[in-house]
Each structure stands twice: as C-alpha cells, then as structure tokens.
Scaffold this motif. Structure first.
Motif, PDB file in Angstrom:
ATOM      1  N   TYR A 112      15.570  41.519  19.989  1.00  0.00           N
ATOM      2  CA  TYR A 112      16.693  41.628  20.651  1.00  0.00           C
ATOM      3  C   TYR A 112      17.845  40.590  19.766  1.00  0.00           C
ATOM      4  CZ  TYR A 112      20.173  39.390  23.812  1.00  0.00           C
ATOM      5  OH  TYR A 112      21.443  39.014  24.597  1.00  0.00           O
ATOM      6  N   THR A 132      24.045  36.875  15.460  1.00  0.00           N
ATOM      7  CA  THR A 132      23.950  35.528  15.132  1.00  0.00           C
ATOM      8  C   THR A 132      22.767  35.475  13.957  1.00  0.00           C
ATOM      9  OG1 THR A 132      22.081  35.230  16.467  1.00  0.00           O
ATOM     10  CG2 THR A 132      24.341  34.847  17.426  1.00  0.00           C
ATOM     11  N   TYR A 150      29.002  37.532  28.108  1.00  0.00           N
ATOM     12  CA  TYR A 150      27.718  37.819  28.376  1.00  0.00           C
ATOM     13  C   TYR A 150      27.358  37.475  29.703  1.00  0.00           C
ATOM     14  CZ  TYR A 150      22.680  36.149  28.626  1.00  0.00           C
ATOM     15  OH  TYR A 150      21.558  35.703  28.892  1.00  0.00           O
ATOM     16  N   GLU A 182      21.244  38.938  19.449  1.00  0.00           N
ATOM     17  CA  GLU A 182      22.179  38.302  20.010  1.00  0.00           C
ATOM     18  C   GLU A 182      23.751  38.547  19.490  1.00  0.00           C
ATOM     19  OE1 GLU A 182      21.181  34.207  20.787  1.00  0.00           O
ATOM     20  OE2 GLU A 182      23.327  33.580  21.404  1.00  0.00           O
ATOM     21  N   SER A 188      17.686  30.675  21.395  1.00  0.00           N
ATOM     22  CA  SER A 188      18.741  30.117  21.431  1.00  0.00           C
ATOM     23  C   SER A 188      19.188  29.967  22.915  1.00  0.00           C
ATOM     24  CB  SER A 188      19.805  31.164  20.971  1.00  0.00           C
ATOM     25  OG  SER A 188      19.753  32.272  21.801  1.00  0.00           O
ATOM     26  N   HIS A 203      22.122  41.813  30.152  1.00  0.00           N
ATOM     27  CA  HIS A 203      21.438  41.875  29.067  1.00  0.00           C
ATOM     28  C   HIS A 203      19.659  41.976  29.491  1.00  0.00           C
ATOM     29  CE1 HIS A 203      23.888  40.699  25.695  1.00  0.00           C
ATOM     30  NE2 HIS A 203      24.800  40.680  26.750  1.00  0.00           N
ATOM     31  N   SER A 243      19.112  35.696  14.910  1.00  0.00           N
ATOM     32  CA  SER A 243      18.818  37.057  15.101  1.00  0.00           C
ATOM     33  C   SER A 243      18.312  37.988  13.960  1.00  0.00           C
ATOM     34  CB  SER A 243      19.706  37.774  15.820  1.00  0.00           C
ATOM     35  OG  SER A 243      19.860  37.393  17.153  1.00  0.00           O
ATOM     36  N   ILE A 254      12.511  37.348  20.531  1.00  0.00           N
ATOM     37  CA  ILE A 254      13.689  37.000  21.003  1.00  0.00           C
ATOM     38  C   ILE A 254      13.919  35.469  20.451  1.00  0.00           C
ATOM     39  CG2 ILE A 254      15.284  36.199  22.975  1.00  0.00           C
ATOM     40  CD1 ILE A 254      13.552  38.108  24.768  1.00  0.00           C
ATOM     41  N   VAL A 288      21.120  31.851  24.860  1.00  0.00           N
ATOM     42  CA  VAL A 288      20.693  33.253  25.584  1.00  0.00           C
ATOM     43  C   VAL A 288      19.515  33.468  25.410  1.00  0.00           C
ATOM     44  CG1 VAL A 288      21.238  35.704  25.150  1.00  0.00           C
ATOM     45  CG2 VAL A 288      23.246  33.953  24.905  1.00  0.00           C
ATOM     46  N   GLY A 289      18.527  33.059  24.347  1.00  0.00           N
ATOM     47  CA  GLY A 289      16.964  33.670  24.359  1.00  0.00           C
ATOM     48  C   GLY A 289      16.727  32.630  25.472  1.00  0.00           C
TER      49      GLY A 289
END
Ligand code: FAD
Lengths: 317, 256
Positions: A7, A16, A68, A9, A94, A73, A19, A91, A96-97
C-alpha cells in the motif's frame, strides 16, 4: 514465493519515503519469483509513478476526492486484496497505516502482524519481530499466509529502481461514505524551526512538570541550543507543538541531541535517530533511548540539569 | 448522544516488565490505564461538557473497579463492567466482539478508545471494534466536536498534516490525544466516587474471537548501537559530558 501487495501512501501525489522503503523491502522479500504490486489510491493530485519502479505492477485506484478518508482507502485496499489475492500485504506503520492496517485485516479476515521491525517468509507462514511496550520488548510472532504486516519506518531502505512497471487503472471503490473531509491543514510551521538547529535539548515526561522543563530551558540557553520535547510534554501544554520531535512532530538531524527524561519510544526515535551525537539521561537502565544513544547516564534529570547548566556557564564564561 | 469510552488496563512500560518462559509475567506486571484511553476519556468528557452527551465508561471486569470509579470522578455518567472470563493477555482482536456487543447494548452512538495500546501485536482495539460493528473508524484523533449533527473529528497524519473530518454516527474513534491534558482528580473526589458510583454489570453473549497469529516469544530488543555509559553520579557525568562537548567542539573552541 508469495506475491506481495504494498500500500503506497501519498502526500500530494508523492509516495511517502516510508512507502518507497517498504516497496524495496517487498522486492527483497518476494525474491525473483514473487510479484510485487504497488497500490496507490488517487486523490486530486497526479500520482508520481516514476518512483514506484521497484514494483512489477502499479495499481492506481481512481478517485478525485479531496484528502484522505480511512473508509475510502479501506474499501480500495480490501477490493484489491479480494481481487488479486496477494500472499502478503505490506503497509507502512505511519498514521495512515495505523488507521487502516487493522481495519483491512478485519475486513478481509486475515491476520495482522503490527509494529514489525523484521520480516521473514516461510513456505506458508509469515514470521515477524514486533516492537511493543514503547520499544522495551520485542515479540517474535508468526501467522499463516495470506497475511498483512504493518512495518515500522526505517526497517527497509529504498534502493535504486528500474523503470516503472506496468500501470493498471482500477475503478474507484464502491462504498457508502459516512465520513467527509471538511478541511485539511499542513502547517504546524508557526514558531521556531527546530530542524535548522545543530544543538537540541529534548525534554521528556521524566522531567516531571513545568519546573523541570524550565531547568531544561536554562540548560538549552547555556548551551546555545533549542529546546524540543516528546509528545506527552507537548500534550501537557508545557512546550509548544512546533518543538515536538517524532512521528507526529518533526524529524531532526542535529549534531547534538541531549535527551533528558525521554524513554525513547519508537514514535520518538523515528524523529531523531539520525542525530550525530545522542546523549541520554534516564534513571531506567532498560529505557529504549539507551539503544539509540551514543552516551548515556542513569542519573536523575533534576539533579543533572542544574549541574550541567552551571558547568557550561562556567566553561563558556 | 451516548458516548461509550472503552478503558483498558495495560502493563506499564515505564516500569520493569518481567518475562517468564518467553511471555510476560502478568502476575508481576505493574498495570495502569492505557494512556491513550485516558485521553479518550478526557475527550469524551470535553465533548459532553460542550455539546451534552451521556458518557459511559466501559471496562473488562479484569481491569478492576478503580479504573471505572476514576472515570466517574472525572465526569463519566455511568460505569459499566463487562462480565466475561477474558485472559489477561487476550489481544484486541479477541476482545473486540465483546466490546462491540456491549456498545450495542449500551446504545452507543459513538465509541471512543485509545488509538493503540502498548502490546497490540495483532492490531488495535478501535478498528477491530469498528469492524465488528460495521461502523466507520477515525483513528489518530486529536479532538471531537460533537456540537453539530455530524460530529467533526480532528485527525492527525504526522509531519504537521491534519484534517477535520465530519462523520455520520454511529462511529468509532481512536484517540491519540485529547485537546487538553487529562484532568486531575483530587483524592476527595475519588473517595466520593468510590462511595457513590454504582458500577453496573453487563453480560454479553459474544465469544472471544480466535487469534489468527501466534506469539512465539517475547524478548528484550537486540542492541543496535554500542552505547558508552557515563557515570551514574551526576557530578561526574556532567564532567564527562562537558569533556565530550569540548572534544567535539560543542563548547570551548567554537561549535563544530
Ligand atoms: C501514532 C502515534 C504518534 C506518536 N508521535 C509521537 C511523537 O511525535 N513524539 C513523541 O515523543 N511521541 C510520540 N508518540 C508517543 C510515544 O508512543 C510515547 O508515548 C512518547 O514518546 C513517550 O514520551 P516520553 O519519553 O517523554 O515519556 P515516557 O515514555 O513516560 O518516559 C519518561 C522517561 O523518563 C524517565 N524518568 C522518569 N523520571 C526520571 C528522572 N527523575 N530522571 C531521569 N529519568 C527519569 C523514565 O524512566 C522514562 O523512561 C506517538 C504515539 C502514537 C501512537
């Protein structure tokens, strides 16, 4: 070897660093026979796919949403897992993770190994070492494939990549939106720029209270350093947010990082582990900060701080 | 609006954590309220004060009454103990079905809990509970404004990025930090809560979920840097540090 889905980001269309690092890690893990797919969920910026060359295939999930939302997602990633059936999904751990890795594991009914600092593939298993209890302990864990792993930043390093792989455009995910972005902000950039300073004195919760912070400020002044802080010290309102170091603060790389009363949780280390010289003061001999520091002392910060300030004032005068 | 706050006690990583045969020795482990749950409780009480709500503190029986009594002293309206035999080391995935059923039975519009707990090897409670309930999840929350019909959650993304997200209830929120530090409870207020707060008991039919992963062993981290320990006596340590500063040109000879 298992196929791996990573995944990706994005921030304003740019993958990022975490990622990209993970994508290189996936390439190594997949070996020569496993296929690596990079999955990015588009928003209103164009995705910079040139950086995703470590992947055999790039899946761009269509969308022009502003910002986001976890549910969009989550829907996109779950659909991709159910369609492509990768052996492993990686993933980056982060924000988001942290927001989606558990949700996606629950949605697709697969095991999740979280806070991974090492990964190894068996025939039908994924083994990992997970960093827990603020970095004080590590857990060796395993689960059957297919599985999902949330990997801590810094575990893998992005390497040179060949040109971008095949790009596949996937349809926007189908879901009923119950969340909506009202506004976004990327600025906590008022106040001091701590990333520009060569010398930093960092206060952690071990200083006890605002009087302890004041002692650290005196030391910072004597040294000509900036005062910075761990998250709990900022959350207490003792030091302003622009001075926070770590995952949700700034990443710094000073010549000197003097950490007083800081435990060295992974989220803190993420923001300062590359400092040139790290000196830690902490009464707990097992505090994880000592694993990252070059020098350490187990004395009480409240005794230590005025003594060093006084000594420096004498040395500099 | 009913806000259910899930409170968990966890081993205190600031203290010594003892291992026995590669697992945590729970008999020896010093337990404390998960610090992110502490913030979740504060945020729920702030939301109640600003917009009006009933705050229901929910904990497993094994967490002990003190956690719930403290929650009442800090502003929770009800305290509920979930009655079910749950191993102390049960993961978030295992307990999520119990929490989800409890939230439903308590008529929750909003479930809030910490964004993570320190031993979450197999994932966090907020997203697992959201998945059980099939409600949206917002993690990394640093504020919940319940004054509008659709609450607005401030979500942090690191690197100074954040967003204000509106959510149609019901929903689950994983709290990173409350807008202000968790309030202090005086000894007298706590004593009052211990005497007057009635702790309700709630049975749930749901069973613990299976754990799809296996813990092989716990251990101390392998050292990655070779630290040099200075003296433990602060006077000597300070002398040593000033010498290091001198050698590196940080003091007395200009900064390098
Ligand atoms: C998504 C997410 C993002 C996060 N982002 C960040 C971030 O950006 N930055 C950050 O810092 N944290 C962040 N955290 C929080 C992080 O997990 C830790 O909780 C935090 O770093 C701990 O701060 P601390 O070291 O000051 O406090 P503690 O962990 O409480 O440590 C205090 C230390 O002081 C020592 N001590 C106590 N008294 C004394 C004394 N008298 N003398 C000497 N030593 C003493 C103790 O032994 C202890 O090691 C984040 C967490 C999450 C979940």
């Amino acid at each position: 070897m298992a196929d791996i889905l990573v995944y990706i980001e994005l921030v304003s269309g740019q993958p990022t660093q975490a990622s990209l690092d993970l994508l290189s890690g996936a390439r190594d893990l997949a070996g020569t026979s496993g296929r690596v797919t990079a999955l990015a969920v588009e928003d209103d910026s164009a995705v910079d796919t040139a950086k995703l060359g470590a992947a055999d295939r790039i899946v761009l999930v269509s969308g022009d949403a502003k910002g986001y939302t976890g549910e969009r997602h989550l829907a996109a990633l779950s659909e991709a897992i159910e369609r492509d059936k990768p052996g492993i999904v990686l993933i980056a751990n982060s924000y988001v993770g942290l927001d989606i890795s558990t949700s996606v594991a629950a949605r697709v009914g697969q095991p999740l190994l979280a806070y991974c600092v090492a990964l190894a593939l068996g025939d039908d298993t994924l083994r990992a070492t997970c960093q827990i209890y603020g970095g004080k302990l590590e857990a060796d864990v395993e689960c059957n494939l297919p599985a999902i792993a949330a990997v801590n930043p810094g575990v893998f390093q992005a390497s040179e990549t060949r040109g971008a792989g095949e790009i596949v455009q996937a349809a926007a995910p189908v879901f009923t939106a119950r969340t909506m972005v009202q506004s976004t902000s990327s600025a906590s950039d008022t106040g001091v720029d701590i990333t520009a300073s060569d010398l930093l004195v960092c206060v952690g919760r071990g200083v006890g209270d605002e009087d302890g912070v004041a002692l650290a400020q005196e030391l910072a002044d004597a040294l000509g350093a900036e005062l910075v802080a761990s998250r709990p010290v900022v959350d207490q309102g003792w030091v302003e947010k622009s001075r926070q170091v770590g995952k949700s603060g700034k990443t710094v790389k000073p010549k000197l990082y003097l950490a007083v009363g800081v435990s060295g949780a992974p989220e803190h280390l993420e923001g300062m582990r590359d400092a040139g010289l790290i000196i830690a003061v902490n009464t707990d001999a097992n505090a994880p900060i000592f694993d990252a520091a070059h020098f350490g002392t187990r004395c009480d910060v409240l005794e230590f701080l005025p003594l060093l300030t006084e000594k420096l004032q004498g040395a500099i005068a | 609006m009913n806000i259910v706050v899930i409170l968990q006690t966890v081993p205190d990583s600031a203290e010594e954590l003892t291992l026995a045969d590669g697992v945590l020795d729970w008999d020896e482990a010093p337990l404390r309220l998960n610090e992110f749950d502490d913030h979740a409780l504060e945020e729920a009480v702030l939301a109640k004060e600003e917009a009006g709500a009933t705050v229901i503190a929910l904990a497993l029986e094994s967490a002990g009454d003190r956690v719930l009594q403290t929650a009442v002293a800090r502003g929770a309206d009800r305290a509920v103990k979930l009655i079910k035999e749950v191993p102390l080391d049960a993961s978030a995935r295992m307990v999520a079905p119990l929490m989800a059923e409890a939230a439903r039975k308590l008529g929750a519009d909003l479930v809030v809990t910490g964004v993570q707990a320190p031993g979450d090897i197999f994932g966090q409670l907020a997203p697992f509970t959201a998945a059980e309930l099939a409600w949206p999840l917002l993690g990394g929350a640093v504020g919940i404004d319940c004054s509008a019909d659709a609450p607005i959650v401030a979500q942090e993304f690191g690197g100074g990025r954040s967003a204000q997200i509106s959510v149609t209830l019901p929903a689950v929120v994983g709290v990173q930090a409350a807008r202000r530090p968790p309030r202090y409870v005086s000894g007298s207020k706590l004593r009052q809560a211990v005497q007057s707060a009635s702790i309700e008991k709630l049975d749930v039919a749901a069973e613990l979920a299976d754990e799809p992963g296996k813990l092989v062993t716990l251990h101390s981290p392998h050292k990655t840097t070779a630290i040099s320990f200075l003296d433990d006596d602060p006077v000597t340590a300070v002398d040593q540090i000033v010498e290091i500063f001198r050698q590196r040109g940080i003091v007395g000879g200009g900064r390098g």
